[in-house]
Design an enzyme around this catalytic site. Structure first.
Site, PDB file in Angstrom:
ATOM      1  N   LYS A 238       0.878  -1.165   0.000  1.00 15.84           N
ATOM      2  CA  LYS A 238       0.000   0.000   0.000  1.00 15.84           C
ATOM      3  C   LYS A 238       0.917   1.218   0.000  1.00 15.84           C
ATOM      4  O   LYS A 238       1.645   1.466   0.962  1.00 15.84           O
ATOM      5  CB  LYS A 238      -0.908   0.019   1.222  1.00 15.84           C
ATOM      6  CG  LYS A 238      -1.789   1.264   1.268  1.00 15.84           C
ATOM      7  CD  LYS A 238      -2.445   1.448   2.618  1.00 15.84           C
ATOM      8  CE  LYS A 238      -3.070   2.835   2.699  1.00 15.84           C
ATOM      9  NZ  LYS A 238      -3.550   3.155   4.053  1.00 15.84           N
TER      10      LYS A 238
ATOM     11  N   ALA B 102      -9.355   5.516   4.316  1.00 12.67           N
ATOM     12  CA  ALA B 102      -9.234   6.690   5.199  1.00 12.67           C
ATOM     13  C   ALA B 102     -10.542   7.442   5.358  1.00 12.67           C
ATOM     14  O   ALA B 102     -11.219   7.754   4.380  1.00 12.67           O
ATOM     15  CB  ALA B 102      -8.156   7.647   4.722  1.00 12.67           C
TER      16      ALA B 102
ATOM     17  N   ASN C 137      -8.733   1.600   9.650  1.00  7.92           N
ATOM     18  CA  ASN C 137      -7.984   1.329  10.864  1.00  7.92           C
ATOM     19  C   ASN C 137      -8.611   2.053  12.052  1.00  7.92           C
ATOM     20  O   ASN C 137      -9.195   1.440  12.935  1.00  7.92           O
ATOM     21  CB  ASN C 137      -6.523   1.719  10.685  1.00  7.92           C
ATOM     22  CG  ASN C 137      -5.625   1.318  11.852  1.00  7.92           C
ATOM     23  OD1 ASN C 137      -4.437   1.524  11.828  1.00  7.92           O
ATOM     24  ND2 ASN C 137      -6.176   0.718  12.894  1.00  7.92           N
ATOM     25  N   THR C 138      -8.533   3.388  12.040  1.00  8.88           N
ATOM     26  CA  THR C 138      -8.966   4.165  13.201  1.00  8.88           C
ATOM     27  C   THR C 138     -10.438   3.942  13.531  1.00  8.88           C
ATOM     28  O   THR C 138     -10.810   3.900  14.713  1.00  8.88           O
ATOM     29  CB  THR C 138      -8.709   5.667  12.963  1.00  8.88           C
ATOM     30  OG1 THR C 138      -7.346   5.851  12.592  1.00  8.88           O
ATOM     31  CG2 THR C 138      -9.000   6.469  14.216  1.00  8.88           C
TER      32      THR C 138
END
Length: 254
Positions: free
Chosen positions: A97, A184, A206-207
């Site tokens: 990535k 994102a 992710n977050t």
């Protein structure tokens, strides 16, 4: 439902999950399991690559998950290329990535440097998944040089703002033939469902999972949202109308 094909890889799950920001490695392991993900991202710069010492990699079952090394934290094409090469050497994968950040505050990508790095890595036989702005022109350029997918942002990394510009995402979907994986900005399950209902091929997050009050349950919610959004997309939603349409027909009634 159909599988997600990226280069020589093929996956049943359309959700890719990161490994940073979890309260503990044990919670991360449980969240990965609940997510149903088959692809797990690791930041090469933030992982102890000395296999003789404890590492994040000790908590990832490499028989179960495909590693997607990323070049997070790189601000130049040269740095990203170097880190990608290191990742391939140590982790034994050509999957990458590609991130080349252009601004420390927004973490928006530097698209010129991204394109430069992508050209080099494609020539070096990497399977490149570039993190880019939601720009259809850049997406097409990345496809044209041989990237295996494009990864437009939904919103700034870690912001949780969701899909800020669904119209650009739709144009990207019409512009390129490689998989479009939103990366994102996804904050909750409804954001994931919207991305998939637009027709995106997958999501990387992710977050949104790791930063939740309950990462394990949020991972499950994201898995279900991705599955539901994909199913809704391939089922074909009804068109939006300004006025009502009766659900029970009245023709032929006395």
């Amino acid at each position: 439902m159909s599988t997600l094909k990226i280069g020589k890889y093929e996956f049943k799950s359309r959700l890719m999950v990161g490994t940073g920001k979890y309260p503990s490695n044990e919670i991360m392991v449980k969240a990965l399991e609940e997510s149903g993900a088959e692809v797990v991202t690791v930041a090469i710069r933030r992982v102890n690559l000395d296999r003789g010492k404890e590492s994040l990699l000790d908590y990832i079952d490499l028989k179960k998950y495909t590693l997607l090394p990323n070049t997070a934290g790189c601000y130049t094409a040269q740095d990203a290329i170097r880190i990608a090469m290191l990742g391939r050497e140590v982790l034994g994968t050509e999957f990458v990535k590609l991130e080349v950040i252009g601004d420390e505050k927004t973490l928006f990508p530097d698209n010129e440097a991204l394109l430069e790095a992508a050209k080099v890595l494609v020539k070096e036989s990497f399977i490149v998944l570039p993190y880019t702005n939601d720009d259809p022109i850049m997406a097409k350029k990345l496809e044209d040089i041989g990237c295996a997918a494009v990864m437009p942002l939904a919103a700034p990394i870690g912001s949780g703002l969701g899909i800020r510009n669904p119209y650009n995402i739709r144009i990207i979907l019409e512009t390129v033939k490689v998989p479009v994986i939103v990366d994102a900005g996804v904050g909750t399950a409804s954001d994931a469902a919207i991305a998939m209902e637009l027709g995106c091929d997958g999501l990387l997050m992710n977050t949104g999972i790791a930063g939740a009050k309950d990462p394990v349950n949020m991972a499950r919610a994201m898995r279900l949202a991705v599955e539901a959004g994909r199913l809704a997309y391939i089922s074909g939603r009804i068109p939006k109308k300004l006025y009502a349409t009766a659900s029970s027909p009245i023709e032929g009634m006395i």
